[in-house]
Structure formats: structure tokens, C-alpha cells
Write an enzyme that holds these catalytic residues in place. Structure first.
Site, PDB file in Angstrom:
ATOM      1  N   ILE A 132      29.667 -54.578  13.666  1.00 16.12           N
ATOM      2  CA  ILE A 132      29.834 -53.638  12.550  1.00 16.12           C
ATOM      3  C   ILE A 132      28.498 -53.389  11.836  1.00 16.12           C
ATOM      4  CG2 ILE A 132      32.280 -54.225  12.299  1.00 16.12           C
ATOM      5  CD1 ILE A 132      31.653 -55.462   9.585  1.00 16.12           C
ATOM      6  N   SER A 162      21.976 -46.945   0.619  1.00 11.18           N
ATOM      7  CA  SER A 162      23.179 -46.425   1.283  1.00 11.18           C
ATOM      8  C   SER A 162      22.899 -45.151   2.083  1.00 11.18           C
ATOM      9  CB  SER A 162      24.259 -46.139   0.234  1.00 11.18           C
ATOM     10  OG  SER A 162      25.342 -45.458   0.836  1.00 11.18           O
ATOM     11  N   LYS A 192      33.973 -54.111  -4.249  1.00  8.11           N
ATOM     12  CA  LYS A 192      35.157 -53.794  -3.437  1.00  8.11           C
ATOM     13  C   LYS A 192      36.428 -54.507  -3.884  1.00  8.11           C
ATOM     14  CE  LYS A 192      33.645 -51.997   0.920  1.00  8.11           C
ATOM     15  NZ  LYS A 192      33.751 -52.128   2.363  1.00  8.11           N
ATOM     16  N   SER A 223      25.456 -43.270   2.946  1.00  7.10           N
ATOM     17  CA  SER A 223      26.603 -42.391   2.683  1.00  7.10           C
ATOM     18  C   SER A 223      26.204 -41.036   2.085  1.00  7.10           C
ATOM     19  CB  SER A 223      27.605 -43.095   1.765  1.00  7.10           C
ATOM     20  OG  SER A 223      28.189 -44.178   2.453  1.00  7.10           O
ATOM     21  N   ASP A 255      38.085 -48.553   5.862  1.00  6.37           N
ATOM     22  CA  ASP A 255      37.202 -49.266   6.806  1.00  6.37           C
ATOM     23  C   ASP A 255      37.919 -49.587   8.124  1.00  6.37           C
ATOM     24  OD1 ASP A 255      35.221 -49.233   4.887  1.00  6.37           O
ATOM     25  OD2 ASP A 255      35.596 -51.274   4.210  1.00  6.37           O
ATOM     26  N   GLY A 261      27.831 -50.308  14.685  1.00  5.53           N
ATOM     27  CA  GLY A 261      28.676 -50.077  13.510  1.00  5.53           C
ATOM     28  C   GLY A 261      28.524 -48.716  12.856  1.00  5.53           C
ATOM     29  N   ALA A 277      34.552 -63.969   8.835  1.00  2.00           N
ATOM     30  CA  ALA A 277      35.813 -63.861   8.092  1.00  2.00           C
ATOM     31  C   ALA A 277      35.565 -63.409   6.655  1.00  2.00           C
ATOM     32  CB  ALA A 277      36.559 -65.194   8.130  1.00  2.00           C
ATOM     33  N   GLY A 333      34.746 -59.757   4.081  1.00  2.00           N
ATOM     34  CA  GLY A 333      35.473 -58.516   3.787  1.00  2.00           C
ATOM     35  C   GLY A 333      35.548 -57.593   5.001  1.00  2.00           C
TER      36      GLY A 333
END
Ligand code: ATR
Length: 282
Positions: free
Chosen positions: A223, A20, A71, A22, A108, A246, A135, A137
């Protein structure tokens, strides 16, 4: 170091999690805002999810971001879930409130729309049809954000048509499900295309999409952000289309999380973007 009674704490829960970006993003904000805090990648196995969530408040965490595979799984363990997260069907951010309650939200959609608007200030969601590929998340968040922003027609193409139909049933008549075999024609007269599939990501195959029918003015967005320029974005750029990767979606969902966790909205600066880009390109 200044005298503080506790570290400000937040993190991201996922399994696996060490890839990640983040922590780099959020720890940059602690530093830039002169705050004594840490944002920690938390590798939480699915079987430990409930215990980990219940531990957040007692351990002093203000909250966490949530990523794959948690999630949806976090939802039954939360005390409240925002309308957006309910509609999208996934939680990307949890606030561990001072009273111990756990509040789930999904930033998001906001991150996606904010990224488009910051990069293309004249863009309007209602300027024409938008074709969304995928299609899963990510797609649900993108479609929700586009509809909230005023999109009138979203052509939703997916390999498994049922999943596009399920999104149309959940989010409304603006979503037009389209079979995978029709994806090339679904670009005709579109003002924007968004790839929300994992195709194009490092280690995955490329998205097979013929841009022949696409207007050269249409915005082509992905994304995916590893790599920063997917094959789709490269092909679009070479034929003169404006493009957007993204990374900005990740960057722009952060300030909303900080607002609920720490009461401030940090800035998405060019310096921050360059820091993350460098970590991706190596
Ligand atoms: P996320 O939560 O990141 O959106 P996801 O829910 O697993 O991830 O969704 C992945 C998306 O990529 C889906 O739309 C998936 O299509 P299916 O619904 O048919 O599975 C799409 N996808 C992944 N691999 C694909 C492939 N090889 N060809 C076409 N679509 C693919």
C-alpha cells in the site's frame, strides 16, 4: 470564466499535510470535468479539529478527505458514520451535507480492492489464503475490503501480535493472527501478499521478508506508493511475481468521494496515473 455562484470546494485535513498527493489528483478532476472548484490541503492541528469540522459547511465545503493523525479522532464529531468506517475504526472521507450534517465514510477498502480488480481482472479474493503484513489503520481497511470481497483466510502478521488479534476480534474468524517471527512461513500457499506496514516507504527501513516459500504466481502488493517500487515489490518482480503498488489505492478511492460531494464519478485515467507517478519519481 463562466458565471458561477460559488466555487466547488473540498480538501484534505491532516497534520502535516503539504506532502499529500490528493490535491493534484482532485484538482485534475475539476479541470477535466470543466468544473470551477478547488481541492485544498488543510493543515489542521489536533486541537483545532472540532472547530475545523464545524466550519466546513458554513465555509461552503462539500467535504474533505481525512488523513493522519485525524482518521480516528474525527469520529466523535460526526453526525453519522458508515458501517464500513465503524468496522475499520477510521474515517477517510467526510461529506458536509447541504443540511449541515457531517457524514463519515471510509473509502480506503474500496480503493484497495478496485485497484486490484482493475489491474488483475481475473483475481478472486476467495482463490486461496492471503497474507497481510501489518495491523495498523491501513491493514484494517485492507482486511475489511478482502473479507467483503469473499476472502476465506487472511493470515495477519504483525510485530505486535495483540493488534492482529484485535483486528480478528473486530472483523471475524477469517482473520488468523500470526507472530512476526513466523512471517516468512506465512507466505506458503498464499495467493496474495499485502504489505500494509510503513516499512519500505521513503525514510523507513525495508521490510525483511524472505519470499522463498511464496508461489511465483502469487500477487505481491504494497500500500506504499513512495517509492512506487518498494524493495519488496522489486524482489517479487525479479522472481517473476505479479506486483501492484499503492498508488492505485489512492486513485480509486477518489471517485467515491466525488460521488457524495459533487454527484459525479470522475475517471481514473492513464493520464492521471502518469501525472502522479511523475510527481513521485520527480
Ligand atoms: P497506518 O495507519 O498507516 O497503517 P499505523 O497504524 O502506525 O499506520 O501502523 C503501522 C504498521 O507498521 C503497524 O503494523 C506497525 O507494527 P506495530 O503494530 O507492531 O507497531 C508496522 N511497523 C512500523 N514499523 C515497523 C517495524 N520497524 N517493524 C515491524 N513493523 C513495523
Amino acid at each position: 470564466m463562466s458565471q458561477v455562484d460559488r466555487l466547488l470546494l473540498a480538501g484534505v485535513i491532516g497534520w502535516p499535510i503539504m506532502h499529500s498527493r490528493s490535491p493534484m489528483l482532485h484538482n485534475h478532476w475539476f479541470e477535466k470535468n470543466n468544473l470551477v472548484g478547488r481541492y485544498i490541503p488543510l493543515a489542521i492541528e489536533p486541537k483545532n479539529l472540532e472547530g475545523a469540522l464545524r466550519g466546513l459547511h458554513p465555509l461552503g465545503f462539500s467535504g474533505v478527505n481525512v488523513t493522519i493523525p485525524h482518521k480516528q479522532a474525527v469520529i466523535p464529531h460526526l453526525d453519522e458514520v458508515s458501517i464500513a468506517a465503524q468496522k475499520i475504526g477510521a474515517v477517510s472521507c467526510i461529506h458536509a451535507r447541504p443540511d449541515g450534517a457531517l457524514i463519515g465514510s471510509n473509502n480506503d477498502a474500496h480503493g484497495f480492492i478496485r485497484n486490484v480488480k482493475v489491474s488483475f481482472p481475473h483475481w478472486r479474493a476467495d482463490a486461496g489464503p492471503i497474507t497481510v503484513i501489518g495491523a495498523g489503520g491501513g491493514s484494517r481497511a485492507v482486511c475489511y475490503g478482502l473479507l467483503e470481497e469473499g476472502a476465506k483466510e487472511i493470515r495477519l502478521v504483525n510485530r505486535t501480535l495483540d493488534k492482529a488479534q484485535a483486528i480478528a476480534a473486530d472483523l471475524g474468524a477469517g482473520i488468523k493472527p500470526i507472530a512476526w517471527s513466523e512471517r516468512h512461513e506465512a507466505l506458503g500457499a498464499a495467493q496474495m501478499v499485502v504489505n500494509t506496514t510503513s516499512l519500505g516507504m521513503v525514510g523507513q527501513g525495508a521490510l525483511d521478508l524472505n519470499l522463498h516459500d511464496l508461489s511465483s504466481e502469487a500477487l505481491v502488493s504494497d500500500i506504499v506508493y513512495v517509492p512506487l517500487e518498494t524493495e519488496l515489490l522489486k524482489a517479487a518482480r525479479l522472481r517473476g511475481n505479479p506486483t501492484l503498488n499503492g498508488l492505485g489505492m489512492l486513485l480509486h478511492q477518489g471517485p467515491l468521494a466525488w460521488k457524495v460531494w459533487f454527484g459525479i464519478e470522475p475517471l481514473v485515467t492513464q493520464e492521471l496515473r502518469a501525472l502522479l507517478e511523475k510527481s513521485i519519481t520527480g
